[in-house]
Design a protein around this motif. Sequence first.
Motif, PDB file in Angstrom:
ATOM      1  N   THR A  49       0.846  -1.200   0.000  1.00 44.57           N
ATOM      2  CA  THR A  49       0.000   0.000   0.000  1.00 44.57           C
ATOM      3  C   THR A  49       0.873   1.239   0.000  1.00 44.57           C
ATOM      4  O   THR A  49       0.535   2.238  -0.618  1.00 44.57           O
ATOM      5  CB  THR A  49      -0.922   0.021   1.226  1.00 44.57           C
ATOM      6  N   ASP A  50       1.999   1.135   0.699  1.00 41.33           N
ATOM      7  CA  ASP A  50       2.948   2.244   0.701  1.00 41.33           C
ATOM      8  C   ASP A  50       3.314   2.664  -0.710  1.00 41.33           C
ATOM      9  O   ASP A  50       3.209   3.818  -1.081  1.00 41.33           O
ATOM     10  CB  ASP A  50       4.242   1.832   1.423  1.00 41.33           C
ATOM     11  N   THR A  51       3.736   1.659  -1.482  1.00 44.56           N
ATOM     12  CA  THR A  51       4.206   1.974  -2.828  1.00 44.56           C
ATOM     13  C   THR A  51       3.065   2.493  -3.677  1.00 44.56           C
ATOM     14  O   THR A  51       3.286   3.313  -4.556  1.00 44.56           O
ATOM     15  CB  THR A  51       4.821   0.750  -3.505  1.00 44.56           C
ATOM     16  N   ASP A  52       1.878   1.994  -3.418  1.00 46.22           N
ATOM     17  CA  ASP A  52       0.737   2.473  -4.193  1.00 46.22           C
ATOM     18  C   ASP A  52       0.565   3.975  -4.010  1.00 46.22           C
ATOM     19  O   ASP A  52       0.339   4.703  -4.963  1.00 46.22           O
ATOM     20  CB  ASP A  52      -0.546   1.769  -3.724  1.00 46.22           C
ATOM     21  N   ALA A  53       0.686   4.376  -2.773  1.00 48.66           N
ATOM     22  CA  ALA A  53       0.522   5.801  -2.488  1.00 48.66           C
ATOM     23  C   ALA A  53       1.663   6.599  -3.111  1.00 48.66           C
ATOM     24  O   ALA A  53       1.460   7.694  -3.621  1.00 48.66           O
ATOM     25  CB  ALA A  53       0.488   6.036  -0.976  1.00 48.66           C
ATOM     26  N   ASP A  54       2.854   6.003  -3.085  1.00 49.82           N
ATOM     27  CA  ASP A  54       4.016   6.730  -3.569  1.00 49.82           C
ATOM     28  C   ASP A  54       4.088   6.790  -5.080  1.00 49.82           C
ATOM     29  O   ASP A  54       4.843   7.579  -5.633  1.00 49.82           O
ATOM     30  CB  ASP A  54       5.300   6.084  -3.044  1.00 49.82           C
ATOM     31  N   ALA A  55       3.325   5.908  -5.714  1.00 52.67           N
ATOM     32  CA  ALA A  55       3.425   5.849  -7.168  1.00 52.67           C
ATOM     33  C   ALA A  55       3.020   7.163  -7.814  1.00 52.67           C
ATOM     34  O   ALA A  55       3.402   7.446  -8.921  1.00 52.67           O
ATOM     35  CB  ALA A  55       2.563   4.732  -7.712  1.00 52.67           C
ATOM     36  N   ALA A  56       2.213   7.938  -7.112  1.00 50.92           N
ATOM     37  CA  ALA A  56       1.826   9.237  -7.642  1.00 50.92           C
ATOM     38  C   ALA A  56       2.391  10.340  -6.760  1.00 50.92           C
ATOM     39  O   ALA A  56       1.692  10.869  -5.912  1.00 50.92           O
ATOM     40  CB  ALA A  56       0.302   9.343  -7.702  1.00 50.92           C
ATOM     41  N   ARG A  76       4.451   9.269 -18.396  1.00 56.77           N
ATOM     42  CA  ARG A  76       4.611   7.882 -17.989  1.00 56.77           C
ATOM     43  C   ARG A  76       3.280   7.297 -17.517  1.00 56.77           C
ATOM     44  O   ARG A  76       3.031   6.110 -17.635  1.00 56.77           O
ATOM     45  CB  ARG A  76       5.633   7.841 -16.849  1.00 56.77           C
ATOM     46  N   ARG A  77       2.449   8.146 -16.966  1.00 54.19           N
ATOM     47  CA  ARG A  77       1.193   7.648 -16.406  1.00 54.19           C
ATOM     48  C   ARG A  77       0.164   7.317 -17.475  1.00 54.19           C
ATOM     49  O   ARG A  77      -0.810   6.649 -17.198  1.00 54.19           O
ATOM     50  CB  ARG A  77       0.612   8.680 -15.463  1.00 54.19           C
ATOM     51  N   LYS A  78       0.380   7.819 -18.683  1.00 54.56           N
ATOM     52  CA  LYS A  78      -0.607   7.523 -19.726  1.00 54.56           C
ATOM     53  C   LYS A  78      -0.434   6.073 -20.154  1.00 54.56           C
ATOM     54  O   LYS A  78       0.638   5.693 -20.611  1.00 54.56           O
ATOM     55  CB  LYS A  78      -0.390   8.449 -20.931  1.00 54.56           C
ATOM     56  N   PRO A  79      -1.475   5.299 -20.036  1.00 53.45           N
ATOM     57  CA  PRO A  79      -1.325   3.863 -20.274  1.00 53.45           C
ATOM     58  C   PRO A  79      -0.934   3.539 -21.708  1.00 53.45           C
ATOM     59  O   PRO A  79      -0.265   2.551 -21.962  1.00 53.45           O
ATOM     60  CB  PRO A  79      -2.709   3.284 -19.973  1.00 53.45           C
ATOM     61  N   GLU A  80      -1.303   4.383 -22.664  1.00 54.56           N
ATOM     62  CA  GLU A  80      -1.023   4.036 -24.059  1.00 54.56           C
ATOM     63  C   GLU A  80       0.392   4.426 -24.477  1.00 54.56           C
ATOM     64  O   GLU A  80       0.932   3.910 -25.445  1.00 54.56           O
ATOM     65  CB  GLU A  80      -2.049   4.698 -25.000  1.00 54.56           C
ATOM     66  N   ALA A  81       0.981   5.357 -23.741  1.00 57.45           N
ATOM     67  CA  ALA A  81       2.289   5.849 -24.151  1.00 57.45           C
ATOM     68  C   ALA A  81       3.383   4.918 -23.656  1.00 57.45           C
ATOM     69  O   ALA A  81       3.415   4.545 -22.485  1.00 57.45           O
ATOM     70  CB  ALA A  81       2.511   7.253 -23.610  1.00 57.45           C
ATOM     71  N   ALA A  82       4.280   4.543 -24.545  1.00 57.53           N
ATOM     72  CA  ALA A  82       5.414   3.723 -24.141  1.00 57.53           C
ATOM     73  C   ALA A  82       6.386   4.588 -23.360  1.00 57.53           C
ATOM     74  O   ALA A  82       6.363   5.813 -23.463  1.00 57.53           O
ATOM     75  CB  ALA A  82       6.092   3.133 -25.369  1.00 57.53           C
ATOM     76  N   GLU A  83       7.224   3.925 -22.576  1.00 64.13           N
ATOM     77  CA  GLU A  83       8.197   4.643 -21.751  1.00 64.13           C
ATOM     78  C   GLU A  83       9.113   5.520 -22.618  1.00 64.13           C
ATOM     79  O   GLU A  83       9.435   6.643 -22.260  1.00 64.13           O
ATOM     80  CB  GLU A  83       9.023   3.615 -20.975  1.00 64.13           C
TER      81      GLU A  83
END
Lengths: 365, 413
Positions: A49-56, A76-83
Amino acid sequence: MAMELDAAQNPNPNPDPPISAYYQTRADHHAVVSSDWLAHAAAAASSVTDTDADAAPPPSPGGNGGGVIEEFNMWRRKPEAAEAVAAIMALTAVIRSSRATTMMELEIELKKASDKLKSWDATSISLSAACDLFMRFVTRTSHLEHEKFDAAKSRLIERGEKFGEISLKARKTIAMLSQDFILDGCTMLVHGYSRVVLEILKLAASNRKLFRVLCTEGRPDRTGLRMSNEIAALGIPVKVLIDSAVAYSMDEIDMIFVGADGVVESGGIINMMGTYQIALVAHSMNKPLYVAAESYKFARLYPLDQKDMTPAHRPIDFGVPVPAGVEIETSARDYTPPQYLTLLLTDLGVLTPSVVSDELIQLYL
Amino acid sequence: MPDVQPLVSDFVLKLKRRKVEGSHAVARQTAELLRSVVSQHRMGNTNQAAALADAIRAVGEHLIAANPIELAVGNIVRRVLHIIKEEDISSTAVGIEGLSVTAVSDDEYDSGNDDRPTLSAAVLASHARNTLRAPSLQTLLDDIPVSTALSHSASSAGDSDGKTGDKSLKTRKLKHDVIAAIGDLIEEIDTCYDQISEQAVELIHQNEVILTLGRSRTVKEFLYAAKEKKRSFRVFVAEGAPRYQGHVLAKELVEKGVQTTVITDSAVFAMISRVNMVIVGAHAIMANGGVIAPIGMNMVALAAQRHAVPFVVVAGSHKLCPLYPHNPEVLLNELKSPSDLLDFGEFSNCMNFSTQDGTPLLDVVNPTFDYVPPKLVSLFVTDSGGHSPSYIYRLISEYYSADDLGVRRMSSS
């Protein structure tokens, strides 16, 4: 400055070992989040859960330097865009906001930004490959076309912004090239979630090819389940295997398709954990293994063995508490040497692994 | 193009009836046919190269469909398409350079202005050159809308020239160049044996034992060349059932005074430990470095690998095929008449159609080709030198342009 940012934005502040941001993104985009999964997650170590919160991480508007990483995170957060697309978009944003008046200044500024990006997430191969590619493009453009600075700058920006399209087009090209390889009545194995592989299957299904897909589960983030879900939605018969059932099922498999996080100079690939063992099994049973990867994932790396890479870790959820005093292997990826790959399907064409080093040498030497 | 139509249908018929066989004959005749197609083609005023390429494609499609197993047909069609593209681009590049030169000479005073057109013309020319090359990482980010860049440059060149006399001269020039280049191609197909044989002395050493299977003209010339250079060596010839072409080769070698031993195909494994090198011919070399070769070759290759004997394939560059083999044992194979295996009447009682459900108990399958995967091949000797299987892609990108791979697909779209 770089170190501060590292601490502020890397999606895991405290843990040892640090979690790979790249695989965090992948998990966010492609993993199955079901009620079951959430229940497991709650029961397991609290760090999840920690990392989930930190992901944003909260966007902290910093100076000139912070901009790259923010921009990168935004994309990076856009699901369609590649890294890689995210990286190039971030660098393009640097060019746009740059107040440099000469090409040299601009190059230095870009170099700084790309170094910062690369060091921010050293585990992402496509990030560093894309940065290198773009830097190379900038240098070459300024040398080739002695246009006025403004013209060159706007051309760079325009090309950078087009990169998202290039990436999509690359996937389409790969899907087209791969159609000859999919024969009616064949059974293929896919491992992990790969947008390119999904594109291939999509096109094959729309070409009314008849085939069956076996899909690994893709532990620990279960990207394979997500993949199988999307394959089933295409109307393709699909069966999910646990990762350890690959050898068991190999005799009914005709070919294997995998994506790649990065293609290295030897022609081998770095991909989600488990690819290497699938390749070994396939090799020993004489089944072809095809890698579908966009050419901007070609990276100037030459790993000599599995441990010869920046380690990328990710949290693993075992469902039950892990016994005390037990160590856990948390690596997210492995390296598959070129002799186990049959062909690489890229937007540059169908390549044998030895072509990769040729391409890289042509570009960077 | 009505004049060539009978020629084309005649050749298609020959291919269909298997009257023309063997990559060399097929390649040569295809090239000659395409040359006459080009020379009969009436050049329009606009977009000549594309029209010419379309004409070639239309013919090529028929030829390929007539006998898809003869990969040399497709190879030559693609080579010719590549030639047309090359000649077109080289002529427009010349046009662009001419344009930039005139621009400079016209306004000598306005040096600030004429900087731009010269450079952009140079850029265009470099792009035009790039379009010939296969896509690469280098050009990934460069945006060259191929057709527009080309047509733009072509039209601008045409505008500046203006005069119609120049234009028709240019037309004739393109056609002439293409015909000349096809002539070179035919020449190359004919002389490939000499080119390959030149390398014989470097590969065959004194007192070596060479093994070959069946009969290939390229292999024969290769061995002759080594013999002529006073190498003494011994050749094992596997007879190459069911056609026993090996017997013919053995006779030919003996005539030239080469120490020759004939063995059965099944004796290859028994003899391979005494062999220093395997030299064989091929029907086609595929893009991945795999080889389509006469039946029995895969066994020889496996035997060679088992005893670490180098397996060398000699083949002219017209046998280089830019396609990847998909299920080659079935799809790139041809089943011949069973009369090679059995005499008529010999097994007639086994072939009684009245038994059971109307199918005879005895079946005879006589496939022509074997597929040898690239990992079993040590070296390819072509007219451009020796290459390892992993290098074949490079040769292919030299000889063919990437967008011609599917001759058929292009013309339909």
